[in-house]
Motif scaffolding. Structure first.
Motif, PDB file in Angstrom:
ATOM      1  N   GLU A   1       1.183  -5.307 -12.940  1.00 16.95           N
ATOM      2  CA  GLU A   1       2.252  -5.892 -13.744  1.00 16.95           C
ATOM      3  C   GLU A   1       3.573  -5.149 -13.619  1.00 16.95           C
ATOM      4  N   SER A   2       3.673  -4.195 -12.682  1.00 15.72           N
ATOM      5  CA  SER A   2       4.918  -3.462 -12.502  1.00 15.72           C
ATOM      6  C   SER A   2       5.949  -4.338 -11.803  1.00 15.72           C
ATOM      7  N   ASP A   3       7.140  -3.796 -11.622  1.00 16.46           N
ATOM      8  CA  ASP A   3       8.169  -4.554 -10.909  1.00 16.46           C
ATOM      9  C   ASP A   3       8.035  -4.425  -9.395  1.00 16.46           C
ATOM     10  N   LEU A   4       7.091  -3.597  -8.943  1.00 13.36           N
ATOM     11  CA  LEU A   4       6.876  -3.473  -7.504  1.00 13.36           C
ATOM     12  C   LEU A   4       6.065  -4.661  -6.992  1.00 13.36           C
ATOM     13  N   ALA A   5       6.521  -5.230  -5.874  1.00 12.87           N
ATOM     14  CA  ALA A   5       5.794  -6.324  -5.229  1.00 12.87           C
ATOM     15  C   ALA A   5       5.017  -5.820  -4.028  1.00 12.87           C
ATOM     16  N   GLY A   6       5.480  -4.717  -3.427  1.00  8.31           N
ATOM     17  CA  GLY A   6       4.775  -4.201  -2.264  1.00  8.31           C
ATOM     18  C   GLY A   6       5.425  -2.964  -1.696  1.00  8.31           C
ATOM     19  N   ILE A   7       4.692  -2.325  -0.792  1.00 10.99           N
ATOM     20  CA  ILE A   7       5.163  -1.153  -0.066  1.00 10.99           C
ATOM     21  C   ILE A   7       4.871  -1.401   1.408  1.00 10.99           C
ATOM     22  N   GLY A   8       5.831  -1.094   2.243  1.00  9.38           N
ATOM     23  CA  GLY A   8       5.631  -1.221   3.680  1.00  9.38           C
ATOM     24  C   GLY A   8       5.991   0.078   4.379  1.00  9.38           C
ATOM     25  N   VAL A   9       5.222   0.422   5.390  1.00 16.00           N
ATOM     26  CA  VAL A   9       5.539   1.573   6.234  1.00 16.00           C
ATOM     27  C   VAL A   9       5.975   1.012   7.581  1.00 16.00           C
ATOM     28  N   PHE A  10       7.250   1.170   7.867  1.00 16.84           N
ATOM     29  CA  PHE A  10       7.834   0.639   9.089  1.00 16.84           C
ATOM     30  C   PHE A  10       7.857   1.697  10.171  1.00 16.84           C
ATOM     31  N   ASN A  11       7.554   1.288  11.364  1.00 15.99           N
ATOM     32  CA  ASN A  11       7.577   2.145  12.549  1.00 15.99           C
ATOM     33  C   ASN A  11       8.973   2.061  13.164  1.00 15.99           C
ATOM     34  N   THR A  12       9.993   2.322  12.324  1.00 18.41           N
ATOM     35  CA  THR A  12      11.394   2.218  12.710  1.00 18.41           C
ATOM     36  C   THR A  12      12.193   3.266  11.956  1.00 18.41           C
ATOM     37  N   THR A  13      13.462   3.289  12.223  1.00 17.85           N
ATOM     38  CA  THR A  13      14.370   4.120  11.430  1.00 17.85           C
ATOM     39  C   THR A  13      14.649   3.415  10.103  1.00 17.85           C
ATOM     40  N   GLY A  14      15.233   4.126   9.179  1.00 18.85           N
ATOM     41  CA  GLY A  14      15.610   3.522   7.903  1.00 18.85           C
ATOM     42  C   GLY A  14      16.608   2.395   8.079  1.00 18.85           C
TER      43      GLY A  14
END
Length: 125
Positions: free
Chosen positions: A67-80
């Motif tokens: 129920e938090s405001d977070l929908a997801g987390i992604g770890v990208f194999n890229t720069t910021g």
């Protein structure tokens, strides 16, 4: 437990670290759309995540179902910066359903979640 890690092993491993980007995807409480229209856009957001995974750009996708405001987390194999550009083009972001923040980080190639877990079986840790 395995034997203690030596300073030499740590230094060797630290030399392997490379740049990644963590994306925190947040639900927009003021989203301009809802219902079936929002569900269709979220479906396309998911499709895009699969495409980014297949392209080797998004290594880990973690939808958040609480129920938090977070929908997801992604770890990208890229720069910021690259992750920011990719997320700005996301259908859910463009529709105003999600906002995001990007954090540049370093990690170790080959790390994975649940590599030894069986599919469908909750971890016992």
């Amino acid at each position: 437990m395995s034997s203690p890690v030596t300073d030499e092993q740590m230094l060797a491993n630290l030399g392997l670290a490379r740049e990644y980007a963590i994306v925190l995807l947040r639900k927009n409480p003021d989203a301009p759309i809802a219902g079936d229209e929002a569900r269709a856009i979220v479906w396309e957001h998911g499709r895009r995540n699969f495409e980014l995974r297949d392209a080797g750009l998004l290594d880990i996708v973690l939808p958040i179902r609480d129920e938090s405001d977070l929908a997801g987390i992604g770890v990208f194999n890229t720069t910021g910066d690259e992750a920011s550009a990719l997320m700005a083009a996301d259908p859910g972001v463009q529709a105003g359903l999600f906002t995001f923040e990007v954090h540049a980080c370093r990690g170790f190639p080959g790390d994975a979640l649940g590599a030894n877990d069986r599919a469908g079986t909750p971890p016992t840790r």
